[in-house]
Design a protein around this motif. Structure first.
Motif, PDB file in Angstrom:
ATOM      1  N   LEU A 155       0.826  -1.211   0.000  1.00  0.00           N
ATOM      2  CA  LEU A 155       0.000   0.000   0.000  1.00  0.00           C
ATOM      3  C   LEU A 155       0.861   1.263   0.000  1.00  0.00           C
ATOM      4  O   LEU A 155       0.600   2.210  -0.742  1.00  0.00           O
ATOM      5  CB  LEU A 155      -0.926   0.000   1.215  1.00  0.00           C
ATOM      6  CG  LEU A 155      -2.117  -0.962   1.158  1.00  0.00           C
ATOM      7  CD1 LEU A 155      -2.718  -1.168   2.544  1.00  0.00           C
ATOM      8  CD2 LEU A 155      -3.174  -0.432   0.192  1.00  0.00           C
ATOM      9  N   GLU A 156       1.903   1.263   0.820  1.00  0.00           N
ATOM     10  CA  GLU A 156       2.780   2.435   0.891  1.00  0.00           C
ATOM     11  C   GLU A 156       3.511   2.662  -0.429  1.00  0.00           C
ATOM     12  O   GLU A 156       3.621   3.801  -0.903  1.00  0.00           O
ATOM     13  CB  GLU A 156       3.778   2.261   2.036  1.00  0.00           C
ATOM     14  CG  GLU A 156       3.139   2.339   3.411  1.00  0.00           C
ATOM     15  CD  GLU A 156       4.140   2.083   4.523  1.00  0.00           C
ATOM     16  OE1 GLU A 156       5.314   1.761   4.215  1.00  0.00           O
ATOM     17  OE2 GLU A 156       3.755   2.199   5.703  1.00  0.00           O
ATOM     18  N   ASP A 157       4.019   1.593  -1.026  1.00  0.00           N
ATOM     19  CA  ASP A 157       4.741   1.722  -2.293  1.00  0.00           C
ATOM     20  C   ASP A 157       3.821   2.227  -3.408  1.00  0.00           C
ATOM     21  O   ASP A 157       4.211   3.093  -4.205  1.00  0.00           O
ATOM     22  CB  ASP A 157       5.354   0.384  -2.702  1.00  0.00           C
ATOM     23  CG  ASP A 157       6.524  -0.023  -1.818  1.00  0.00           C
ATOM     24  OD1 ASP A 157       7.011   0.830  -1.052  1.00  0.00           O
ATOM     25  OD2 ASP A 157       6.952  -1.193  -1.902  1.00  0.00           O
ATOM     26  N   ALA A 158       2.621   1.675  -3.466  1.00  0.00           N
ATOM     27  CA  ALA A 158       1.667   2.103  -4.497  1.00  0.00           C
ATOM     28  C   ALA A 158       1.296   3.569  -4.299  1.00  0.00           C
ATOM     29  O   ALA A 158       1.235   4.344  -5.261  1.00  0.00           O
ATOM     30  CB  ALA A 158       0.416   1.228  -4.451  1.00  0.00           C
ATOM     31  N   ALA A 159       1.055   3.948  -3.044  1.00  0.00           N
ATOM     32  CA  ALA A 159       0.676   5.329  -2.755  1.00  0.00           C
ATOM     33  C   ALA A 159       1.812   6.299  -3.096  1.00  0.00           C
ATOM     34  O   ALA A 159       1.579   7.349  -3.714  1.00  0.00           O
ATOM     35  CB  ALA A 159       0.303   5.466  -1.284  1.00  0.00           C
ATOM     36  N   GLN A 184      -6.526   0.352  -5.716  1.00  0.00           N
ATOM     37  CA  GLN A 184      -6.539  -0.232  -7.060  1.00  0.00           C
ATOM     38  C   GLN A 184      -5.111  -0.503  -7.534  1.00  0.00           C
ATOM     39  O   GLN A 184      -4.821  -1.566  -8.099  1.00  0.00           O
ATOM     40  CB  GLN A 184      -7.251   0.703  -8.038  1.00  0.00           C
ATOM     41  CG  GLN A 184      -7.366   0.126  -9.439  1.00  0.00           C
ATOM     42  CD  GLN A 184      -8.155   1.046 -10.375  1.00  0.00           C
ATOM     43  OE1 GLN A 184      -8.661   2.081  -9.970  1.00  0.00           O
ATOM     44  NE2 GLN A 184      -8.236   0.658 -11.636  1.00  0.00           N
ATOM     45  N   ALA A 185      -4.213   0.452  -7.300  1.00  0.00           N
ATOM     46  CA  ALA A 185      -2.823   0.281  -7.727  1.00  0.00           C
ATOM     47  C   ALA A 185      -2.143  -0.854  -6.941  1.00  0.00           C
ATOM     48  O   ALA A 185      -1.292  -1.559  -7.478  1.00  0.00           O
ATOM     49  CB  ALA A 185      -2.049   1.579  -7.527  1.00  0.00           C
ATOM     50  N   ALA A 186      -2.539  -1.015  -5.668  1.00  0.00           N
ATOM     51  CA  ALA A 186      -1.946  -2.069  -4.842  1.00  0.00           C
ATOM     52  C   ALA A 186      -2.609  -3.419  -5.066  1.00  0.00           C
ATOM     53  O   ALA A 186      -2.097  -4.446  -4.600  1.00  0.00           O
ATOM     54  CB  ALA A 186      -2.042  -1.689  -3.366  1.00  0.00           C
ATOM     55  N   GLY A 187      -3.772  -3.413  -5.749  1.00  0.00           N
ATOM     56  CA  GLY A 187      -4.469  -4.660  -6.020  1.00  0.00           C
ATOM     57  C   GLY A 187      -5.152  -5.256  -4.806  1.00  0.00           C
ATOM     58  O   GLY A 187      -5.194  -6.487  -4.649  1.00  0.00           O
ATOM     59  N   VAL A 188      -5.689  -4.375  -3.928  1.00  0.00           N
ATOM     60  CA  VAL A 188      -6.384  -4.863  -2.729  1.00  0.00           C
ATOM     61  C   VAL A 188      -7.748  -4.192  -2.629  1.00  0.00           C
ATOM     62  O   VAL A 188      -8.016  -3.176  -3.283  1.00  0.00           O
ATOM     63  CB  VAL A 188      -5.581  -4.569  -1.442  1.00  0.00           C
ATOM     64  CG1 VAL A 188      -4.214  -5.232  -1.506  1.00  0.00           C
ATOM     65  CG2 VAL A 188      -5.438  -3.067  -1.216  1.00  0.00           C
ATOM     66  N   PHE A 199      -7.363  -1.291   3.122  1.00  0.00           N
ATOM     67  CA  PHE A 199      -6.626  -0.062   3.429  1.00  0.00           C
ATOM     68  C   PHE A 199      -6.838   0.335   4.884  1.00  0.00           C
ATOM     69  O   PHE A 199      -5.880   0.685   5.596  1.00  0.00           O
ATOM     70  CB  PHE A 199      -7.088   1.064   2.505  1.00  0.00           C
ATOM     71  CG  PHE A 199      -6.417   2.387   2.758  1.00  0.00           C
ATOM     72  CD1 PHE A 199      -5.286   2.759   2.068  1.00  0.00           C
ATOM     73  CD2 PHE A 199      -6.926   3.270   3.718  1.00  0.00           C
ATOM     74  CE1 PHE A 199      -4.661   3.984   2.311  1.00  0.00           C
ATOM     75  CE2 PHE A 199      -6.314   4.490   3.966  1.00  0.00           C
ATOM     76  CZ  PHE A 199      -5.176   4.838   3.260  1.00  0.00           C
ATOM     77  N   TYR A 200      -8.101   0.273   5.331  1.00  0.00           N
ATOM     78  CA  TYR A 200      -8.423   0.745   6.675  1.00  0.00           C
ATOM     79  C   TYR A 200      -7.979  -0.205   7.781  1.00  0.00           C
ATOM     80  O   TYR A 200      -8.077   0.122   8.955  1.00  0.00           O
ATOM     81  CB  TYR A 200      -9.925   1.027   6.770  1.00  0.00           C
ATOM     82  CG  TYR A 200     -10.334   2.226   5.932  1.00  0.00           C
ATOM     83  CD1 TYR A 200      -9.988   3.511   6.325  1.00  0.00           C
ATOM     84  CD2 TYR A 200     -11.031   2.053   4.745  1.00  0.00           C
ATOM     85  CE1 TYR A 200     -10.339   4.612   5.558  1.00  0.00           C
ATOM     86  CE2 TYR A 200     -11.390   3.141   3.965  1.00  0.00           C
ATOM     87  CZ  TYR A 200     -11.039   4.417   4.372  1.00  0.00           C
ATOM     88  OH  TYR A 200     -11.377   5.508   3.608  1.00  0.00           O
TER      89      TYR A 200
END
Length: 247
Positions: free
Chosen positions: A41-45, A64-68, A73-74
């Motif tokens: 999540l951090e890398d995608a963000a 969406q970018a992280a595929g989750v 996220f929460y």
């Protein structure tokens, strides 16, 4: 009411990093999976923030970018600001620790060489942060001059902390009469501006030579301009042709 995914309390508030505190053997498989998912999540963000800016990126974009799924996220972050805070944490920790150490060294410095050593140390910390976390440093430089609103508030907060520390360590150098009588708020912030511009040059791959040479070069350049001249020497303005001093 809760959402069923363990991300909200009975009061309807999103809990902070709920998944991190779930049962699991320290260093075990579940913990490794949590860390891996958080890093994804951090890398995608970070990639999206650098491409579009903080304001233009949504949590939907990140998941969406992280595929989750968005609910995932929460489990790790309360909101986008909390994610930005997590990205900044290692850089913030290194920078502030380095500047605090510099301040302590300057409080004890009694000579020019000791002052140079203290500033070299903090310059080395900045260089280390740049080499370890180039994307986060670029995000900081990219967003630190914007309004302190939303997720950017964390970046601006760090920028203000860095500025306050820069002024503080400059005041300590003034205490022992090592610098010219220029207001610390002016000289300290000028140094911060010079450092940030050089960091941006490195990240933009401008031709400024070996980045590893920058700490010493910057320290020498800044302190030669700020330190008091040798006793008896009174610098004056000279014409560009090397003519006599102006009256």
């Amino acid at each position: 009411m809760g959402t069923g995914d363990g991300t909200r309390g009975t009061g309807g508030e999103v809990s902070s990093k709920a998944d991190v505190n779930r049962p699991g053997r320290p260093g075990g498989r579940r913990e490794a999976q949590r860390r891996e998912r958080q890093k994804e999540l951090e890398d995608a963000a970070l990639q999206l923030f650098l491409e579009r800016g903080l304001d233009a990126v949504t949590i939907d974009d990140i998941t969406q970018a992280a595929g989750v799924a968005k609910g995932t996220f929460y489990r790790y972050f309360d909101d986008k600001a909390a994610l930005v805070d997590a990205l900044l944490e290692p850089v913030r920790r290194e920078l502030l620790a380095g500047m605090e150490a510099c301040g302590r060294a300057l409080a004890e410095a009694r000579g020019v060489e000791a002052m140079f050593d203290a500033y070299r140390a903090v310059a080395a910390v900045i260089a280390s942060a740049l080499l370890q976390y180039p994307g986060v440093v670029r995000l900081y430089l990219q967003e630190s001059r914007g309004p302190a609103a939303g997720a950017r508030a964390k970046v601006v907060e760090l920028s203000r902390l860095v500025s306050r520390h820069a002024v503080d360590i400059t005041e300590k150098a003034h205490t022992h009469g090592l610098l010219r009588p220029i207001r610390p708020a002016v000289s300290g912030l000028a140094v911060v501006g010079a450092v940030e511009r050089l960091l941006l040059a490195v990240l933009s791959e401008e031709d400024i030579g070996n980045p590893l040479d920058l700490p010493d070069a910057l320290t020498t350049l800044v302190l030669d301009g700020l330190r008091l001249p040798p006793e008896g020497h009174k610098p004056g303005r000279r014409k560009l042709d090397g003519g006599p001093k102006r009256p």
